[in-house]
Each structure stands twice: as C-alpha cells, then as structure tokens.
Design an enzyme around this catalytic site. Structure first.
Site, short mmCIF file in Angstrom:
data_model
loop_
_atom_site.label_atom_id
_atom_site.label_comp_id
_atom_site.label_asym_id
_atom_site.label_seq_id
_atom_site.Cartn_x
_atom_site.Cartn_y
_atom_site.Cartn_z
N LYS A 28 0.82 -1.20 0.00
CA LYS A 28 0.00 0.00 0.00
C LYS A 28 0.87 1.27 0.00
O LYS A 28 0.62 2.19 -0.78
CB LYS A 28 -0.94 -0.01 1.22
CG LYS A 28 -1.86 1.18 1.25
CD LYS A 28 -2.72 1.21 2.53
CE LYS A 28 -3.92 0.32 2.41
NZ LYS A 28 -4.84 0.46 3.55
N ARG A 98 -2.97 2.88 8.96
CA ARG A 98 -3.31 1.59 8.37
C ARG A 98 -2.06 0.73 8.19
O ARG A 98 -0.97 1.24 7.94
CB ARG A 98 -3.90 1.77 6.96
CG ARG A 98 -5.21 2.51 6.90
CD ARG A 98 -5.58 2.71 5.43
NE ARG A 98 -6.52 3.81 5.28
CZ ARG A 98 -7.84 3.61 5.14
NH1 ARG A 98 -8.34 2.41 5.13
NH2 ARG A 98 -8.65 4.65 5.03
N GLY A 107 -8.00 -7.32 5.40
CA GLY A 107 -8.76 -7.51 6.63
C GLY A 107 -8.02 -8.22 7.74
O GLY A 107 -8.57 -8.47 8.80
N MET A 109 -5.12 -7.27 9.28
CA MET A 109 -4.48 -6.43 10.30
C MET A 109 -5.40 -5.24 10.63
O MET A 109 -6.49 -5.11 10.08
CB MET A 109 -3.11 -6.00 9.81
CG MET A 109 -2.12 -7.18 9.83
SD MET A 109 -0.48 -6.73 9.24
CE MET A 109 -0.78 -6.47 7.52
N ARG A 350 -4.12 -1.47 -5.97
CA ARG A 350 -3.26 -2.66 -5.91
C ARG A 350 -3.69 -3.59 -7.02
O ARG A 350 -4.78 -3.43 -7.58
CB ARG A 350 -3.37 -3.35 -4.55
CG ARG A 350 -4.77 -3.67 -4.16
CD ARG A 350 -4.87 -4.10 -2.71
NE ARG A 350 -6.29 -4.20 -2.36
CZ ARG A 350 -6.75 -4.37 -1.13
NH1 ARG A 350 -5.92 -4.44 -0.11
NH2 ARG A 350 -8.03 -4.47 -0.90
N HIS A 466 -15.93 -9.75 2.01
CA HIS A 466 -14.84 -10.64 2.42
C HIS A 466 -14.98 -12.02 1.77
O HIS A 466 -14.05 -12.58 1.20
CB HIS A 466 -14.84 -10.79 3.95
CG HIS A 466 -13.78 -11.71 4.47
ND1 HIS A 466 -14.02 -13.04 4.74
CD2 HIS A 466 -12.48 -11.49 4.75
CE1 HIS A 466 -12.90 -13.59 5.17
NE2 HIS A 466 -11.94 -12.67 5.19
N SER A 772 12.62 -41.95 -14.78
CA SER A 772 11.46 -41.12 -14.44
C SER A 772 11.41 -41.04 -12.93
O SER A 772 11.32 -42.06 -12.25
CB SER A 772 10.19 -41.75 -15.00
OG SER A 772 9.09 -40.96 -14.62
N CYS A 839 7.42 -37.91 -12.73
CA CYS A 839 6.00 -38.17 -12.68
C CYS A 839 5.63 -38.06 -11.20
O CYS A 839 6.49 -38.00 -10.34
CB CYS A 839 5.65 -39.53 -13.26
SG CYS A 839 6.57 -40.90 -12.57
N TYR A 859 11.08 -33.76 -19.48
CA TYR A 859 9.63 -33.56 -19.42
C TYR A 859 9.13 -33.74 -17.99
O TYR A 859 9.83 -34.33 -17.16
CB TYR A 859 8.89 -34.53 -20.36
CG TYR A 859 8.97 -35.97 -19.92
CD1 TYR A 859 8.04 -36.52 -19.03
CD2 TYR A 859 10.00 -36.80 -20.38
CE1 TYR A 859 8.14 -37.84 -18.61
CE2 TYR A 859 10.11 -38.12 -19.97
CZ TYR A 859 9.19 -38.63 -19.09
OH TYR A 859 9.28 -39.92 -18.66
#
Lengths: 888, 888
Positions: A28, A98, A107, A109, A350, A466, A772, A839, A859
């Site tokens: 913020k 804030r 919400g 803090m 934000r 919320h 693998s 895998c 892969y």
C-alpha cells in the site's frame, strides 16, 4: 535508533519512495508513493518502513526517539499540504493509520481512523464541515476503533451500545442519529473505555497517533494474520509497514461517497469499470459489507442508482484515473476511493484479485491493447490457480431444483453438505466430507474453514465482500449476498424457499450464475474461451520441456491429449486390475501355490491388460507412452470383507481359514517399504513376462491399424543396479521374440524413487534408456515420512514454521531436489542421451516444475487436468530463466 | 587354446608353482607345490589352473588340444619320478583327480581315485603289491567313484551291491571280502555301468583321466557347491583347480594307514598333535566317518591303539613334519597323510579350521613361540566368529538330565527342539523356532539346515567328520558320534536312554563336554582364558577408534563395560517404559486428552526414568553416555488384548470403545515412516521436557556420589535443520535451569538415520555437538526396505546374486556408505570437531566397522556381547590400513 530513513513522505505529485520499494514500504505504501508520483490525487501522508514492525515483535513497546522525530517532520509536511494542523482546534488535521504489508492481506491487520479528535478538535471539525452530526459521528468512530484496536475493548460492546442508541432513537441507519443522540453516544463510549480499561480515553492527538502506530505494527503478529500468511506462503519475517495519511471523508453529505472498484471485471475479465460505492459513507462501511452498495456504472436491472448517474463528473474523473492506472501499472487494479464534496481522492490501488478465467482474458486483451508483451502476459498468469479454469461446470441440460439466487461472487460449481461454522467445516472436511460453508457473512476468522470447504454461500455482502474476495482468490466457488437464506446457526438449520436443510443435506452452488440448488447436479467439462487457445499458444511457444500426463486408460489418455499432453509419463498398470472380473483373476494369481498356477491366472489377466494398452496406444498415436510394471504390494488386491473372502475361497477351492492365513502372511508392517515394485518381478518373474507380452501384443495390434507407437517399459522401485539388469534381461528376452513383428523401438527404463537409486544412478543408467523420478515415493523415503501417516504431525510442522510447505505438494528442493540433481548428473555421465522425466504430484506443481525445468528434466508428467498448469509453469520458468527481470 | 601355462608340475622337492599362487592353483595345488618346494614327501603330480574351470562352465566339453599336450608332458615327469607308467601292465601308475579351489570347500566338489586301472593294469598292480585282493578292491573303488562322479550313476546302487556282497559273504567289513568275492563284485559293477549308461566302462586310462578331469571341473558348478559359496561369500567366478597326483595307498596291509591331523587341537588350541587314522584304509574312509578312527597320540582312556604305539617311526616322522609345516606356514595346519608300507606321504596341508577359542589361544601362543608378531596375531583372528567366544555356557551348578555322551565336536551350549531333516530345520528356524538338527551323520546337502540350527547332534562320525568340521566353522555347538542315539527319521522319533523324543521335545547339547541333555538348562556367561586378556591388550593397542555399547539399563551397561565398552553409544529410553507399572503410566500419557493431563502422566514416569539413568551413569562413571529421546510410534505401547484394553479403559475412566477408537487413530499405515522420533517431541514437547529433566536430575544425583558424568542427549529421526534447532532450544532451556547445579558438560546431538539428514548434514551440524548414524533405519529408508518385511524377498535376492549380503547385516557401502561419507564430510565443514559415531547392528559387524574405521567415525557402538568383536575389527582395520601387505 537507526541511522537510516524509516519514514517516507508522499503527496501532491511527489514522494520519498516509489512503487519498487514494496519490501520497505509495503504494497500500500509503495503504491501510494507511486500514485502520488504519477500525479493522482492522493491525500498526503507518510509510510513507516516494514523493518520497524519486525524489530518491534508482538509487544507494543514505545516508539524510539529517532522514529518519533522522523514522524514529526513528515507530519509537518502533511499539515502544510492539507492546509490543516494535527490537534488544532480550528482546522484540525485527522489521520488514518493503516497497515500495509509487502503483499495484500485484506482484513487481516488493524486500522484506526479519525486519529486526532478530542473535545477541542471535534468542535473545529464541526465548524469546518458545517456538520456537527458528522463531527460527532467521526469522533464516535475514533473511540470505537481505537478502543477495539489499541485498547483491546471488545468491539461488540460498542456495537451493542450503537444498536441500543438506534433502538432508542427509533432509527435504522447510523446516519439517522441526531447530533444530540451522537453526543450522548460519545459520552457512553467514553464511559465504556474508562470502565473497561480503568483509564480515560486519551485526548492527546500525539498519544493517539503513537499508540495507533504501535497497535497496527503489533497486529502483524496476531493469530489470524499468522494463519493467513501460512495459507498464502508469506514469510513471517517480512513485517508490515504503517501508512499514516490525512483523512478525507466520504460522509460529508450527498456530494460525498466512498467506494471500491476493479479496473476490469474480476469474475469474467471484461474490460469494463466495475465497482461499488456508498454515498455519504466511510470506506470501512463498504468493506464490512453491511450496507448494500450501489454500482459505479449504470445498471437499471439492479434497481439501484449508479455513481455515473449520481455524480457524473466524479465518475468521469475516476474512469480517467482507471485508464491512467492500467497504463502505468500494466495490470488490472483494485482501487479504493473517496469522494469528498465532489472531489475524488485515491486512497489505494493494488493488483486486483481475479478468477483464473478473468486473469486469462485480461492478460490476452492487454496484449491486444498493447499494454503487455506476449511474454509478460504468460508471466502474468497465476499458475497456482490455473487449474481452477478446468474445474467441471454444472451440466446446463440437467434438471436443477433451484432454491434461491445470490450474487455470482466466484465462479465454478460446488456440491457439499452444509457446515454452519468454519470450525465444523474444517473438522468435517478433514474427515473426508465434501462441505459447503454457509454463513450470514464471513470474517477473517473463517479463513481455514473457507479453505477446507468446496464452496461458500453467504446471506449478506456484495461482490467485494470478504467472502467474495477470499473465495475468488482461493478458487472456491462462492454465491454471496443470497438474502433469501434464513440461517439458524445455533439450531444448525437453514430455511430457504419454504424448506429446511440441516448438516446432513447437500446443496449445490453455481458460482457463475449465483444459483443455490438442492442436492447435487451432474457436471460437464468446462468450455474454454478464445483467450485460452491464444494464451496456450504463447505458452507452448516459450516452453523448453515436454509435458506428459499420468493416465491409466484410454479415456483419460484422450482427455490428457486434449489438454495438451505430449505423451503418457506414467501408466499405472495395477489400476487395471481392480475393474470387474479382473480382480478375481488377480486374487487367484496372488493365491497361487506354484509358478505354474500363477502363470495360468496371469494368462486370464493378459487379454484385459492388452485391451487397456491398446486403448492408450490409440489415444497416444505418435506420442510416447511409459508403462510401469506392477508396483503395489499384492496385499492391496485382496478382499477384507468376510463375504468376499468366502467367495474367493470358494473360487479357489480352499477353506476360508486358509485364504485368511495367506492374506495374513501377505500383510506387511510397512507396506510402503515392503514386497512391491521390481521386488515382485524378481520373486515372481512370470508377472514381468505377462505384462511385457501384453504391452507388445497391444503395440502390434495398434500398429496394424496404422498408428505409430512409442512404448516405454518402466521398472519401478529400483535400488540396486542388479535389479534393473535382472529385469531388463527378462524383458529383452521377450522383446527378442517380438522384434521382427514390431516397428516401434521399445525403451526400457526405470522409476527413480529411492535414495539409493540416486546415489548409484551412474550404475543404474548402464541399463536404463530413461529415468522417471517418482517424486512421491522419493519424498517419503528421503524424509522418512509416510504420506498416509503425515497428517498427525505435518500440520504442526507448518504451524510452527519447521516446514514452509508440505513436501508432498511442493518439491523439497534441498533434500529430494539434491538427490534428483545428483541422479541426473550421475546418469548423464554414463549415458549423455538419457531421457529424464518426473511423474507424481510434483510434476503439475508450478514451483516444483520451475525447479526441474532448468536443465534437469526433459519432461514432467502429471494428472490430465494439471497438464495446462504444467505447460504454463514450464513456460514461465523458461521465461524467468532467460529474462529474470521482466515484470511479473 | 591359450598361449600361457595351464598345467603346473610338483614333486621331489620341486614345483612349477608355489604357495602364493592360490588364485591360479587353488589352495590345495598351491600347498602341494609349496610342500614339495620345502622338501616334504609329496606324491608327484600336477595342477590344472582354475581358469580352465571357469572357461568350461558347467558343461563337460572336451579338453582343448593344448591342455592335453601340457598334461602329457607333466604326466611323463610324474611317471619318471614315481617309477611307474600310466596304463602300463607291469608297473602301472595310478592317479587321483581332485578339486582344489582358492579357499577350501570341504566335500563340496568331486574326486576320482585309482584312475588308470583296467583288466590289464589291475594284474600289474596285483603283482607289484603282492596283494590281489587290494588290486581288485582298488578297481572296485575306481568303478564306483568314476561311475558316480563321471557317469552320473547313483552311488546308492553301488553301495547296495557292496552291501549285498558282504551279506552273501557273511562279513561286516569291506576288507573282509575275498579276492574271488571282489572279482565277482567288479563284474557286477561293470554290469551296473553298462545297464545304467548303455555303454561299457572305459578301459582306456587316458580316457579315464580326461573324463575325470572334466567331471571334477564341472563339479564347481553343482548346487551344493554354489550354496556353500553363497553361505561363505566365495565368488562364483573364482573356479576350482584340478590336482592330478600319483596314488599312494594306505590300504596295503597293516604297515599302511591313512589319516588326518591338526597341528594343534582345533577345539582348545592346545599345542599338541591332534588327529586320527585308520590302518589299512584309503583316505576317503576317514573323511566319510563310517569306520571309527584311532587316535594319533597315545590315549589309553579311548580303548583304541594309537599311531604312536602302532608305527612309532612313522609317527615321529609325521610329528617332525608338523613342526616344519607350522614354522613354514606360521599357521595351525590341517593335514592329510598316507602311510604306504611304512613310508609317510603328505597328501595335503591347509590352514586348519578351529573354534574361536582355539584361534585365540593359538594366535597368542604363536606369538610366545616367536612364530608370529603381535600384529600378525591380531590379524590372524577371524573377527566374524569372534563373538562365539562370548556365547553363554551351561551353568555348571545346574541340574542336568544327561541322556548320553558323544564327542565334544564343537564347543558351546545349544538348546532347541528336534528337527530330523535339514529341510525341517531350515523351515522351522525361519519361522522363529530354536532348532537342534539331529542326524545319523551329516552330508554337504545338510549345510543350510546346519546353519539354521542352534546346534548339531550326530549318531556317527568323529571329530573330523563333516558335522564336526562344518559346525566348528559355523560356530554352532556340535556333539558328534553319539552312538547311544537310535534315530527313526521316517517316524520322527529319537530313542535314547530308554526314552523317546519327538519334534516337539527340546534337548540341550554341551559341545564342550559332549553331553546330550533332556530339556533346557540355565546358562552363565563364559569364562575367558588368559589368552583373551593378552590378545585384547594387543588389540586395544592398535585400535584407532572408540568402541561403545548399546545398553538400556545399568546391568547391561556394567556388562558392556566389562567387555571393554568405552561408553554408551545408544541408550533407548523407550525400553524403560515397558517394565511393570510404567507401561500403565505410559499408556495414560498417550491417551491424555490435553497437554496438562499428559504432563501429569509424564510426571509419574519421570522418577522411573531418572532411576534407570542413574544406574547407567553409575556403571559408566568417567565415560560418555548417549541417551536417545523417545523414538518409537506411540501405538507400540498400547495393549492389543481385550482384557488389557478394558483394564486401561477402567483406569482412564473411559469406555472400552473409546479407548479402542483412540488406539485405532494412533495405528499407522507405515509406522516406520510415521509419527515417531523427534516428530513426537515437536507435537508433544512435554515429552522432551520430562526426559531432559530425568536425565539432568539423574546426572546431579550421581555426581553427588562423586562420579564423573558425561551425558549426551540425542534427538532421533531428524530430517530438517529446523527440527534439531527446535528440539535443541527446548532442551537448552531446561539445561539452563540446571546449569549451576551440574558439573558435567551436556552435549546435544542427533541420530542421523534419514537420507535427507545426510544431504543437509552441514545445516544440521550447526545445531549438533555430535552425529550418531542409526544405520538400521538409514538402511531401511535409503534402500526403501522394511526390515520387518524383507524376509519375503531378500533371500531370493541373495540366492539369485542380486545382493552379495543382507544390507541389514553388512553395511551397504555403495548406498548407505556413500550417504554416511557425505554427511560426515558436510558436517565437518561446519564443525570440524563434530563427534561422529555409528550405532545399530552394523557397529559390531567387522566389514562394516572396517568401512567406517578409516577416518569416518570416532567410535562405533553395538550390543554388549559384540563389543569385543568391534574392538578386534577396529584394530584389524587399523592394521590393514597401515600395513596392507602384512600376512593375514
């Protein structure tokens, strides 16, 4: 005292900090600085750096002298700019205090508003605003918030008092209380403070400010903030910044308002201004979701007046800011604004949370609009929530018993039984139940229950409540503000549409339409929009490694191919043995007294196996298919119920007691480390033989249809070079019989899933065409943790910070990762062309994919629905590796 | 054809080879060459090199041309020296053809004697010997052995025929058959050969010789030889040599004899000539154990005439050779000799097998005699059988129900139930039963059963019979030649002393006295002789690493200290919880619903723990004691029987159903990888707290008695740096409370027993004063093998050569060893003074000790009775590392 800057001023087109200083200023604070720098109308203020919160800890010790001096200097600049003075009886400056962490924790803090009011300054505020009622209401709010946040007085006490005052006055809205009534309320609030804390409310503005700052810093350490961080992988040692900012007021009359908005639609991604406001209100009123907000844009069907209609010039100003914000941040923004007597002030911006589908559309459209490059768009997608896109939707043709309709707050379909509290949801979900959390509204305390639930339904709150915000972020379907619901939490019942539902009843939510439906509804795969194809094209263009799927039958293989799989990385042959009659033949095989009898039982199974392999080969025409030989302990195939045991005994011509005895001998103390994997093949080689024949017969059959087959036979659980050598010899002997009839080149390799295999990978590689990594079992043995038993202690490990992540979800790079690296390096010294894959669950987990992407594997392979996530994660990892500084 | 020498001549004080050429000539061939070189009277002959057997494989292909030419040349030299010619009708040379591998494998491979006899040469032999009966008997033997070994005719067929002939003649001894009767027997043997093989017996001496050589080479590959090699860790690719040697005869009348001898007593080690002979017999008669042999030295109590009395000059000559052999080989020898008409011939010498006690005494006395250096004596002890010295003996004061007395063939006491066949012994022992194998006599086919049995009892055979030799080598107690036994194998019964015993009855053997006792008898620790102290003194003088013991109570700790332990390397605290009332408190603790209730139950346990720790500290005054915090899954402590569950429920004031439910929740799919070790401490920190307090209170109490305590607190099952950091912090917090009252410095360290701990050992070492490798669990996790479940496949792995050793017995150097090396290196980069040990079974296994001795660990720790083995193994490893070429 520190010798470096801890307080950063912003306001009036300038700022000490900027948007790149999130670690210091928090999200913020950095954004306020950045907004101020680009000339947006930000109330002046200053940010106290995050390091202060960390050095404070949870205790509220006094602010150090040096910091206080810095605050005084910054405050003086704010007074000058806002043309008001803090504590001044004539033209008092009021401040908000804030929190603001490096990433948003909505919400979690605390906040204190209207700091600076006392019996003197409240008069000045009344005079300046020309509204005594407003001044007294502001004072009432200060005492209430300060009392709760700083002094620890339960907020219900104040709310109850407020409620009583409204009852006495016979009004419903806070706004309807008269000045006298408010003055009486302030008096009662003062009395509450004195009663609960043993001291009068502090009237010294400096004392109010410093105490508020300390309290907000301390709120970083509160329980709900901690649990939010754990859920969201935010380190506890980041700390929060504190933003102290001049108050502006949205509650100075009908030319004032406060609101929140997204620069695009956070549910669908549509490029349209999307938000809500409350006229004559303060910001907290919107977020709390108590009053029903009005839309920003004209929306006749809502029956509500929009800002566009109510204050057209303020709306135009805001809409212009929306464009400037997106052009600057190149991201969809979530903003808070206040309109004070017609003048728009930006309080916050934000990156906006959005559904996965919205994220996809926004990224694609921003490329079209020239805001982002293709690479940036690929990097902008949150791979961790990407599979939400593929969640099944309700079948549009199914009959639905619709009970009510709420706001479509977070898309997707969810079915589950009702939990009326978050605790109940968490407990029952842990026991394996599918749960819907049904609440009047949700609060930060409900987060764990929301996470545990399949979906969330609330009776109150809007699209930015919320429940809505958190559900979208978690990828949980949510229907919000469904006012038709009549909830009795104590009685554990829900009345809706004249019917009553309890904890044992199932509901279905459609988060895309807002429908609440009785019972469950059939589902269909989701329809993916145009953006999907566009983005996945860019993704595959940047990807360096292959993505395969784990699939055990033709249907799953075909689905995987549709989702972009480039082969099968793991076909578990044992799953085939459970269906229908096969399990009987399997059980006879296990119970066979001799290799001959065993071979006979295996002959019964062979055509089934062949059939399954044919279907997979067909679905994967032209692509490789890795088939793992039988792996699990045989005990898993045996019946446990008496009736099944009798049935089996009858079929085998044995006594029940005898069958039970054989089953007992097969039971193991630690089946995970027992007689399984290639150990089955070494003791019962006829299994290897049967499976190899079934694979090769299937390959020949499907080749005869014109398909191109690439079978890869995988030997599981190898720890010793000799095991693979032994198995390979037997497989090759059979391969020799088939060689002349087969076009395909058949690879023989091994699953690396034991630490020892990694340690001697160079020797094992002599006999392997491919490796693998079975990262599930490798994690179990490397850490010595049974996945089935970890629930008794892993949560405590994560709670107490001993582990950052569940190692079965995110690959343990330091341990398991080190073994993988060692094995690949050793293997390639012997066989530079060794094909390497992973895998197991980690193959579809973005952080894990990023770890192995950089040269370790050729892969990854994961379950079909995670294939797109793996493709995206692989592309992102490749892009980050080549362009580490590109904006994310 | 090869271009290098394959045939090595020996005889008359010369030889092509020598004693150092065992890999090429085999043990027997090398020794014959060496004996000949040092002038001992060896019948001339030649050895065909081992490589020929390997290149042959199990098939009996023709001998290559080049090899036949070399044989012809060597044979000509033999003819010249022995003054006889192979196949000559007047003065025929007869040959023996025997196997001879690099290490002795007694009775495992085949032999053919009297090669060269046919209708013509038998007449020459009769003329030369003046004994037609002897010549015909020799012929009979050739046909019988050649028929069995080369032609594959079952030897029972010949024996039965011989038996019939003796019945017809009314005689008991082979020797009592007349010439005519023998001639008729030879005819019948010829007929048997023709009937069974479809071809006449080959009369061509060259053909006899070549076929015999091929058959003996092939016998390397027979099943019993393979299984013997597996049991004794002899590689299959070594192969055997074949020794072809001029026959000399011990059956030419009463001035002839054949015998076997040890240069010292193989049971006690006494420096006295010890052996047996049969007058007028061939060597095979002695080894077969069918006729009762007579002693070499005067032994009036035996009632038998000794060689010393019968042929004093031959005895003197032999006794002189005994001294020359020991002086040359510097080892106790096991010899075979033949006396042909008064002239002594040495047929074989080799290192004599002996009991562990004899080995000890011989090594010590050879040092006194100047034959060996101290280092050589230490290296001469077979560490793998060393713990046999410490086997408990029968309590001399106990009452014993003695049934009979046989020969004290292998010392030690054994109790078990009777198995009448080797298969039965093997099967029942695998199921956990203590077994005695009771046989008329044993054969090589019985080896696995002998190994599985606690002890061996035979009705026939002497001190050098198969049973006696093999039992001594295996360290199994054995009573041989107990003729009072009347065995009915088919009826599964044993009659002795007028009583009958079956498979369910237990007997006790005292292999030191030859007593066979009904039932079981109490035991006492063994008395160790003077040699013990002398040798262990030398051992400790050469040792570089410490040896500690694993012990869980004061008594075991005291025993360990007597056996030379230099501290406790592992005290398992959980064992303390099973005794008496403690298990109840432990169960209450586990069932406690809250930390408070748990703490209360733990308070009950604390004084018990303290008491045990005090006893251990007292026993280990001045030495370190490593105490491991609670390790096993809690489920192990809970009752399983209904009555115990009810009892527990009553004590807790809970319902049985509830208690059962809690127990069910604690059950785990893979307890080895479950909620145990430090994971218990993290979830239930009050356990760590209680145990730490008990340790420290005990330390203070014992310090107050004047003892010097060195406690080391060990945290088990650490996988993460954070786990040890977390536990250490809690332990140190308590330590801080005690610090002022405690003199001792308390170390805190960890058990390294998971692969991940090895991979991040540098990080873990930051919080560890010591590492102790728990090689049992590290083996389980590294190889992914549960020790409890391995019996279903590990034997197959060893049978099929996939594994050389059981990794739970001999440390897996390539896998587990690599992790240990990595962990030690990483750990010491962070903390160069890190103390490192290993505990677990491998700590007392000689090959494993040798692996870790060379710089990896500071000490090993093992069970008390294995402490001396570990001391010896450590000394031997140190000596081999510093003097790799010293004679072993």
């Amino acid at each position: 005292m520190t010798d470096h800057k801890q307080v950063y001023f912003f306001g009036d087109g300038a700022a000490d900090g900027d948007g790149g200083m999130r670690p210091i200023l928090g999200g913020k604070g950095a954004t306020l600085a950045e907004m101020s720098r680009i000339g947006l109308p930000v109330p002046a203020g200053f940010t106290i750096a995050t390091e202060v919160s960390v050095s404070f800890g949870p205790e509220r010790t006094a602010l150090p002298e040096g910091l206080r001096a810095e605050i005084d200097t910054a405050l003086a600049r704010v007074e000058q700019l806002m043309d008001a003075r803090f504590g001044d009886a004539d033209r008092p400056l009021l401040l908000s205090v804030r929190s603001g962490a490096q990433v948003s924790m909505p919400g979690m803090m605390d906040t204190v508003l209207n700091v600076g009011l006392n019996p003197d300054t409240v008069k000045g505020l009344a005079a300046w605003s020309g509204d005594e009622r407003f001044a007294l209401d502001s004072w009432r709010r200060l005492i209430q918030m300060f009392g709760d946040v700083v002094l620890g007085v339960d907020h219900f006490v104040f709310e109850d008092e407020l409620h009583q005052a409204k009852l006495r006055a016979g009004v419903r809205d806070d706004n309807a209380l008269s000045a006298d009534q408010l003055r009486a309320l302030v008096d009662r609030f003062h009395a509450i403070i004195e009663r609960e804390t043993g001291a009068p409310f502090p009237n010294d503005p400096q004392e109010q400010l410093h105490a508020s700052i300390r309290a907000v810093f301390a709120s970083w350490h509160n329980d709900r903030a901690r649990s939010y961080r754990e859920l969201n992988d935010i380190p506890h040692d980041w700390g929060t910044a504190v933003n102290v900012q001049a108050m502006v007021f949205g509650n100075l009359g009908d030319d004032s308002a406060t609101g929140v908005a997204f620069t695009r639609d956070p549910s669908t991604g549509e490029n349209a201004f999307y938000g809500e406001f409350l006229p004559n209100a303060q910001g907290e009123d919107v977020v709390a979701g108590i009053r029903t907000p009005q839309p920003l844009r004209r929306a006749p069907e809502s029956g509500l007046v929009s800002l566009e209609e109510m204050m057209p010039s303020a709306f135009a100003e805001l809409d212009d800011m929306r464009r400037r914000l997106e052009a600057h941040f190149r991201e969809m923004q979530d903003i808070e604004f206040t309109i004070q007597r017609g003048r728009v002030w930006m309080l916050q911006t934000r990156t906006g949370k959005r559904t996965a589908a919205a994220g996809l559309r926004i990224a694609c459209e921003m490329v079209e609009e020239g805001l982002l490059s293709q690479k940036e768009a690929v990097l902008a997608i949150d791979s961790r929530r990407f599979d939400a896109l593929l969640h099944p939707q309700l079948d549009p043709d199914a009959e639905k018993d619709v009970l009510a309709r709420g706001l479509p707050a977070s898309p997707g379909a969810a079915t589950g039984r009702i939990a009326f509290t978050a605790e109940d949801a968490e407990r029952r979900a842990a026991a394996g139940e599918d749960i819907l959390l049904v609440r009047v509204e949700t609060t930060p305390e409900d987060i764990r229950g929301m996470n545990a639930a399949r979906g969330i339904l609330t009776a109150r709150g809007g699209m930015t409540s919320h429940a809505a915000v958190v559900a979208r972020q978690m990828g949980r379907p949510c229907v919000a503000g469904c006012s038709a619901l009549d909830l009795d939490v104590a009685g554990q019942s829900l009345r809706v549409a004249g019917r009553t539902f309890g904890p044992d009843d199932a509901l279905t939510l459609d988060g895309g339409t807002g429908e609440v439906i009785a019972g469950s509804v059939p589902r269909v795969p989701p329809r993916l929009g145009d953006s999907w194809g566009t983005l996945m094209g860019w993704v595959d263009g940047h990807r360096r490694i292959g993505v395969r799927a784990n699939a055990d039958n033709g249907e799953d293989a075909a689905l995987a191919r549709r989702l972009g799989a480039e082969g099968i990385g793991l076909c578990r042959t044992e799953h085939m043995f459970f269906a229908g009659d096969r399990i009987n033949a399997m059980r006879e095989m296990i119970m066979s007294p001799s290799p001959e009898a065993r071979r006979k039982a295996l002959d019964t199974l062979r055509p089934f196996q062949q059939e399954d392999f044919e279907a997979i080969f067909r679905a994967m025409d032209g692509l490789p298919v890795t088939i793992r030989l039988l792996d699990p302990p045989l005990h898993e195939f045996l019946p446990t119920r008496d009736a099944d045991l009798e049935d089996l005994a009858g079929r085998l011509g044995l006594g029940v007691r005898e069958v039970r005895a054989i089953a007992g001998r097969l039971a193991e103390a630690n089946p995970m480390l027992g007689h399984r994997g290639c150990r089955l093949g070494v003791t019962w080689p006829e299994i290897i033989e049967m499976q190899t024949r079934a694979i090769l017969d299937a390959a020949i059959a499907v080749e005869s249809e014109g398909a191109r087959i690439q079978p890869e036979i995988m030997v599981p659980l190898v720890a010793l070079e000799s095991e693979l050598e032994w198995c390979r010899k037997r497989i090759e002997a059979i391969l020799d019989e088939y060689r002349s009839r087969l076009r395909a080149r058949v690879l023989i390799g091994t699953m690396i899933e034991l630490p020892r295999a990694c340690l001697v990978a160079d020797r094992i590689a002599r006999h392997a065409d491919f490796f693998s990594f079975g990262t599930n079992d490798l994690t179990q043995t490397t850490l010595g943790i049974s996945r089935d038993d970890a629930a008794t202690f892993l949560p405590a490990y994560i709670d107490q910070g001993l582990l950052q992540h569940d190692p079965f979800v995110v690959l343990d790079e330091e341990g398991v990762g080190a073994l993988i690296r060692m094995a690949v390096e050793k293997g390639r010294t012997v066989r530079p062309d060794l094909k390497v894959g992973i895998c197991g669950e980690h193959g579809g987990e973005p952080r894990s994919v990023a770890f192995v992407e950089n040269g370790l594997v050729d892969y990854v392979s994961c379950s079909p629905y995670r294939v797109p996530v793996a493709r995206l994660a692989a592309a992102q990892a490749a892009l980050r590796a080549t362009a580490p500084d590109s904006p994310a």
